[in-house]
Design an enzyme around this catalytic site. Structure first.
Site, PDB file in Angstrom:
ATOM      1  N   GLU A   1       0.879  -1.162   0.000  1.00 52.42           N
ATOM      2  CA  GLU A   1       0.000   0.000   0.000  1.00 52.42           C
ATOM      3  C   GLU A   1       0.910   1.204   0.000  1.00 52.42           C
ATOM      4  OE1 GLU A   1      -2.551   1.014   3.455  1.00 52.42           O
ATOM      5  OE2 GLU A   1      -2.099   2.854   2.376  1.00 52.42           O
TER       6      GLU A   1
ATOM      7  N   CYS B   1      -2.857   7.739   5.024  1.00 53.06           N
ATOM      8  CA  CYS B   1      -2.845   7.339   3.607  1.00 53.06           C
ATOM      9  C   CYS B   1      -4.136   7.781   2.930  1.00 53.06           C
ATOM     10  CB  CYS B   1      -2.625   5.843   3.472  1.00 53.06           C
ATOM     11  SG  CYS B   1      -3.261   4.897   4.822  1.00 53.06           S
TER      12      CYS B   1
HETATM   13  P1  NAP Z   1       9.302   3.741   3.673  1.00 54.50           P
HETATM   14  O1  NAP Z   1      10.519   4.577   3.614  1.00 54.50           O
HETATM   15  O2  NAP Z   1       8.813   3.190   2.405  1.00 54.50           O
HETATM   16  O3  NAP Z   1       9.613   2.556   4.706  1.00 54.50           O
HETATM   17  C1  NAP Z   1       8.653   1.574   5.033  1.00 54.50           C
HETATM   18  C2  NAP Z   1       9.367   0.291   5.501  1.00 54.50           C
HETATM   19  O4  NAP Z   1       9.968  -0.357   4.389  1.00 54.50           O
HETATM   20  C3  NAP Z   1      10.465   0.536   6.497  1.00 54.50           C
HETATM   21  O5  NAP Z   1      10.530  -0.548   7.391  1.00 54.50           O
HETATM   22  C4  NAP Z   1      11.708   0.569   5.631  1.00 54.50           C
HETATM   23  O6  NAP Z   1      12.801   0.175   6.414  1.00 54.50           O
HETATM   24  C5  NAP Z   1      11.384  -0.453   4.572  1.00 54.50           C
HETATM   25  N1  NAP Z   1      11.990  -0.144   3.263  1.00 54.50           N
HETATM   26  C6  NAP Z   1      11.818   0.995   2.559  1.00 54.50           C
HETATM   27  N2  NAP Z   1      12.489   0.922   1.407  1.00 54.50           N
HETATM   28  C7  NAP Z   1      13.094  -0.277   1.380  1.00 54.50           C
HETATM   29  C8  NAP Z   1      13.956  -0.927   0.446  1.00 54.50           C
HETATM   30  N3  NAP Z   1      14.316  -0.333  -0.687  1.00 54.50           N
HETATM   31  N4  NAP Z   1      14.402  -2.146   0.742  1.00 54.50           N
HETATM   32  C9  NAP Z   1      14.060  -2.743   1.903  1.00 54.50           C
HETATM   33  N5  NAP Z   1      13.265  -2.182   2.827  1.00 54.50           N
HETATM   34  C10 NAP Z   1      12.785  -0.959   2.572  1.00 54.50           C
HETATM   35  O7  NAP Z   1       8.090   4.503   4.319  1.00 54.50           O
HETATM   36  P2  NAP Z   1       7.982   5.332   5.687  1.00 54.50           P
HETATM   37  O8  NAP Z   1       9.312   5.533   6.324  1.00 54.50           O
HETATM   38  O9  NAP Z   1       6.960   4.699   6.489  1.00 54.50           O
HETATM   39  O10 NAP Z   1       7.419   6.718   5.217  1.00 54.50           O
HETATM   40  C11 NAP Z   1       8.076   7.453   4.234  1.00 54.50           C
HETATM   41  C12 NAP Z   1       7.071   7.865   3.179  1.00 54.50           C
HETATM   42  O11 NAP Z   1       6.150   6.807   2.879  1.00 54.50           O
HETATM   43  C13 NAP Z   1       6.182   9.010   3.556  1.00 54.50           C
HETATM   44  O12 NAP Z   1       6.815  10.242   3.365  1.00 54.50           O
HETATM   45  C14 NAP Z   1       5.004   8.784   2.657  1.00 54.50           C
HETATM   46  O13 NAP Z   1       5.249   9.342   1.388  1.00 54.50           O
HETATM   47  C15 NAP Z   1       4.889   7.312   2.514  1.00 54.50           C
HETATM   48  N6  NAP Z   1       3.858   6.687   3.358  1.00 54.50           N
HETATM   49  C16 NAP Z   1       2.694   6.344   2.775  1.00 54.50           C
HETATM   50  C17 NAP Z   1       1.732   5.708   3.505  1.00 54.50           C
HETATM   51  C18 NAP Z   1       0.458   5.262   2.863  1.00 54.50           C
HETATM   52  O14 NAP Z   1      -0.307   4.606   3.516  1.00 54.50           O
HETATM   53  N7  NAP Z   1       0.197   5.554   1.618  1.00 54.50           N
HETATM   54  C19 NAP Z   1       1.917   5.439   4.844  1.00 54.50           C
HETATM   55  C20 NAP Z   1       3.132   5.793   5.435  1.00 54.50           C
HETATM   56  C21 NAP Z   1       4.089   6.409   4.658  1.00 54.50           C
HETATM   57  P3  NAP Z   1      14.286   0.760   6.231  1.00 54.50           P
HETATM   58  O15 NAP Z   1      14.146   2.213   5.951  1.00 54.50           O
HETATM   59  O16 NAP Z   1      14.928   0.454   7.553  1.00 54.50           O
HETATM   60  O17 NAP Z   1      14.852  -0.028   5.112  1.00 54.50           O
END
Ligand code: NAP
Length: 525
Positions: free
Chosen positions: A265, A302
Site C-alpha cells: 500500500e 494514507c
Molecule cells: P518507507 O521509507 O517506504 O519505509 C517503510 C518500511 O519499508 C520501512 O521498514 C523501511 O525500512 C522499509 N523499506 C523501505 N524501502 C526499502 C527498500 N528499498 N528495501 C528494503 N526495505 C525498505 O516509508 P515510511 O518511512 O513509512 O514513510 C516514508 C514515506 O512513505 C512518507 O513520506 C510517505 O510518502 C509514505 N507513506 C505512505 C503511507 C500510505 O499509507 N500511503 C503510509 C506511510 C508512509 P528501512 O528504511 O529500515 O529499510
C-alpha cells in the site's frame, strides 16, 4: 515490560551485532534509550527457517486454537498498559489519545479476525458432486478449499505504530489465514515494535504453537528488508509505506527464482469532489471540515484528502476563501520522523516549482521535525498537463482543482491515477452528476464515500482499503477489514480424493459445520 533492544527470533531474544540503531523522539529532537542491535542475513535466515518449520503444524492446528491465539495477542497488548502508549508517543509524537484509540482499533481488529477464523467462510469450501452417468463424459467429484500460502514478511507502517505495524492488519490477516509471520521492525518505532512483539511471542508460547509462528527482525538500512523478501521460505509480503520502498520490494520479489506477490500500500491523494449543490448549501461548513481533515494527524494518513475537484462559480470561490482562512490559522506540527518532515518540505518545494497558486500556508511555530500546512489552487488545464500534481505529498497539504464545467470535471476524474478513496460531497440536485462520476471512480478507487471524509477507516467485513496502482501494487484485495485474509490464501481443488484423505472442511458430513457451496447451493450443508 523492559525494552532491551533485541530482536525476537522464534522463542528467543537475540542482540544483533551487525549495526546499532536508536529510536528517536521527533518532538524533543533527541535519541531514545536503549541502543538496538541490528541484525543481518543470518538472523533473517534463522527467523525464516523457523517460520517454514512452523508452517505445517500451525496451519493444521484447530481453527479454535488459531482464534484463541489472536485473542491472546489482544489480551497481552492490553496487558502492556500505559508503557506502550508512552513509548509510542515518544517515538511518533502522535497524541496519547490518538494512540489509545489506535490500540483499541488494534485489539478490535484481532478480535474481528478471531471470529472470522472460527466462522470459516474464508475457506470457501465448495463441493461439486460426481456425476458418473453424465453424457458424453462423466463428471468427477470436485472439492475446493482455500489454504494458507506459507510464511509472510510484514513491513509495518510508520504512521500507524500500533494498528498497522507489528500486530497490525497485515500480521493479523496472515495469522488468521494460517501463515507464520516475520516482521521487519519499522525504524520509526523500534521500542513500540519490541513491546508488541514480546506480547505476540508470549501468546505463541501460551497457545502451545511452534515458536516460528512469529519473529521480529531489526536492522539498519534496507539490507535486512531485502534479505527478508529474497528468502526462499517467504511466500508473500505485506507492506505499507512509500511508493519507492514498495516498488523496490516488488522488484526483489519478482526477480526471485520463485517470484512471490507483494501487497504494497503506497500512495494516494484521495480526491474529494465538491459538487455544486453541496457548495451552495454548506460550502462554509464543508471548507472548515475539509481543512480539519487535511491537517488531522499532521496529514499523515494514507487517506488524507490531498485533492479537491470542483466546478467554478461564486460558491466555489466562497469555499476556497473559507478553506484558506481556516488553514491560515493552523500551526505547524511535529511529524513522525525527521525524514518524513524533510520529504514533506521537499514535496512542498516541488509543488511551488510547478507554478500553481499557494492559497494559504498556516501559522508558523518552532516545533521540531515539523510541517507547515499548505493549500494550493490550480485550474483543470494545469492539472491535466502537469503530471506531478497527482503525486502524493505525505503531510498536511491539498490542491483544489477548478474545472470550467461538469464535462471538465469528468475529464479530470478520468485522468486520475489509482486511489484508495474518492469522496463525493453532494445534495439531491447533484445526483445526475454523481451518476456520471461513480462509474469513472469505480475504476479508479477502492472506496467511494458520500458526505464524509476518508480519514476514518473502519475495520469491518465490508471495508476496502486498497485500489489500483499507485494506491497499491495489487488492486484485487484490501489491507484493512476481513477481506484482507484473501491475500494470504490460495485455492486447492481435490478431484476424486477418497473420503479418508479429504480435509475436514470438505468431508461429506461437514464436521466443522461450515457454510459451503454444495452443488451450487450455499448453506451449512
Ligand atoms: P518507507 O521509507 O517506504 O519505509 C517503510 C518500511 O519499508 C520501512 O521498514 C523501511 O525500512 C522499509 N523499506 C523501505 N524501502 C526499502 C527498500 N528499498 N528495501 C528494503 N526495505 C525498505 O516509508 P515510511 O518511512 O513509512 O514513510 C516514508 C514515506 O512513505 C512518507 O513520506 C510517505 O510518502 C509514505 N507513506 C505512505 C503511507 C500510505 O499509507 N500511503 C503510509 C506511510 C508512509 P528501512 O528504511 O529500515 O529499510
Amino acid at each position: 515490560m523492559k525494552i532491551t533492544g533485541e530482536m525476537l527470533i522464534g522463542a528467543t531474544a537475540v542482540r544483533g551485532s551487525d549495526a546499532t540503531l536508536r529510536a528517536f523522539d521527533p518532538a524533543r529532537n533527541a535519541d531514545l534509550e536503549p541502543v538496538f542491535g541490528g541484525g543481518g542475513a543470518a538472523e533473517v535466515a534463522r527467523a525464516c527457517e523457523l517460520a517454514e518449520a512452523a508452517f505445517e503444524p500451525y496451519r493444521r492446528a484447530p481453527l479454535e486454537t488459531r482464534a484463541q491465539f489472536l485473542e491472546a495477542i489482544a489480551d497481552n497488548i492490553v496487558g502492556l498498559g500505559d508503557a506502550l502508549i508512552e513509548r509510542a508517543h515518544a517515538e511518533s509524537a502522535l497524541p496519547k489519545a490518538r494512540l489509545e484509540g489506535e490500540r483499541a482499533r488494534t485489539i478490535g481488529q484481532l478480535r474481528l479476525f478471531a471470529s472470522l477464523v472460527r466462522e470459516g467462510r474464508w475457506l470457501d469450501a465448495t463441493l461439486d458432486s460426481a456425476q458418473p452417468d453424465r453424457k458424453p463424459l462423466p463428471r468427477p467429484d470436485l472439492r475446493l478449499q482455500k489454504i494458507p500460502v506459507g510464511p509472510v514478511a510484514v513491513f509495518g507502517a510508520s504512521n500507524f505504530p500500533l494498528a498497522f505495524s507489528v500486530a497490525g492488519g497485515d500480521t493479523v490477516s496472515a495469522f488468521a489465514a494460517g501463515c507464520p509471520v516475520v516482521v521487519k521492525s519499522h525504524p520509526a518505532h523500534l521500542g513500540t515494535s519490541e513491546l508488541v512483539g514480546r506480547a505476540i511471542q508470549k501468546a505463541v508460547a501460551d497457545s502451545g504453537l511452534p515458536e516460528g509462528v512469529f519473529s521480529l527482525v531489526v536492522g539498519a538500512g534496507n539490507a535486512i528488508g531485502e534479505a527478508l523478501v529474497a528468502h526462499p521460505a517467504i511466500r508473500s509480503v505485506g507492506f505499507t509505506g512509500s511508493r519507492r520502498g514498495g516498488l523496490a520490494l516488488l522488484d526483489i520479489a519478482s526477480k526471485r527464482p520463485e517470484p512471490i506477490p507483494v501487497f504494497a500500500e503506497m500512495s494516494s491523494v484521495n480526491p474529494l469532489f465538491a459538487l455544486p449543490g453541496a457548495l451552495a448549501v454548506r460550502g462554509d461548513a464543508l471548507a472548515t471540515a475539509f481543512v480539519d481533515s487535511v491537517t488531522l494527524g499532521v496529514g499523515q494518513f494514507c487517506t488524507s484528502p490531498g485533492l479537491v475537484i470542483a466546478v467554478e462559480g461564486p460558491h466555489l470561490q466562497e469555499f476556497i476563501d473559507a478553506a484558506s482562512a481556516a488553514l491560515d490559522k493552523k500551526g505547524a506540527q511535529t511529524m513522525l520522523t525527521a525524514g518524513i518532515a524533510a520529504a514533506y518540505a521537499d514535496g512542498i518545494e516541488q509543488r511551488d516549482a510547478t507554478g500553481v497558486a499557494r492559497m494559504a500556508t498556516g501559522a508558523s511555530t518552532d516545533a521540531a521535525c515539523s510541517a507547515l500546512p499548505a493549500l494550493y489552487q490550480a485550474n483543470a488545464e494545469q492539472f491535466l498537463t502537469t503530471p506531478q500534481l497527482q503525486d502524493e505529498i505525505f503531510g498536511p497539504t491539498s490542491l483544489i482543482v477548478v474545472c470550467a464545467d461538469e464535462d471538465e470535471m469528468i475529464k479530470v476524474a478520468r485522468r486520475l491515477e489509482g486511489q484508495l478513496t474518492a469522496t463525493l460531497h453532494l445534495e439531491g440536485d447533484d445526483f445526475p452528476l454523481a451518476k456520471r462520476l461513480i462509474p469513472v471512480l469505480e475504476r479508479k478507487v477502492g472506496r467511494i464515500l458520500a458526505n464524509g471524509f476518508p480519514t476514518g477507516v473502519e475495520v469491518s467485513y465490508a471495508m476496502v482499503h486498497g485500489g489500483p496502482y499507485p494506491a497499491t501494487s495489487d488492486s484485487r484485495s484490501t489491507s484493512v477489514g476481513a477481506l484482507a485474509i484473501e491475500r494470504f490464501l490460495r485455492p486447492v481443488c481435490y478431484q476424486d480424493l477418497p473420503a479418508a484423505l479429504l480435509p475436514q472442511s470438505l468431508a461429506d458430513d461437514n464436521p466443522l459445520n461450515l457454510w459451503r457451496l454444495r452443488d451450487g447451493e450455499l448453506g451449512p450443508n
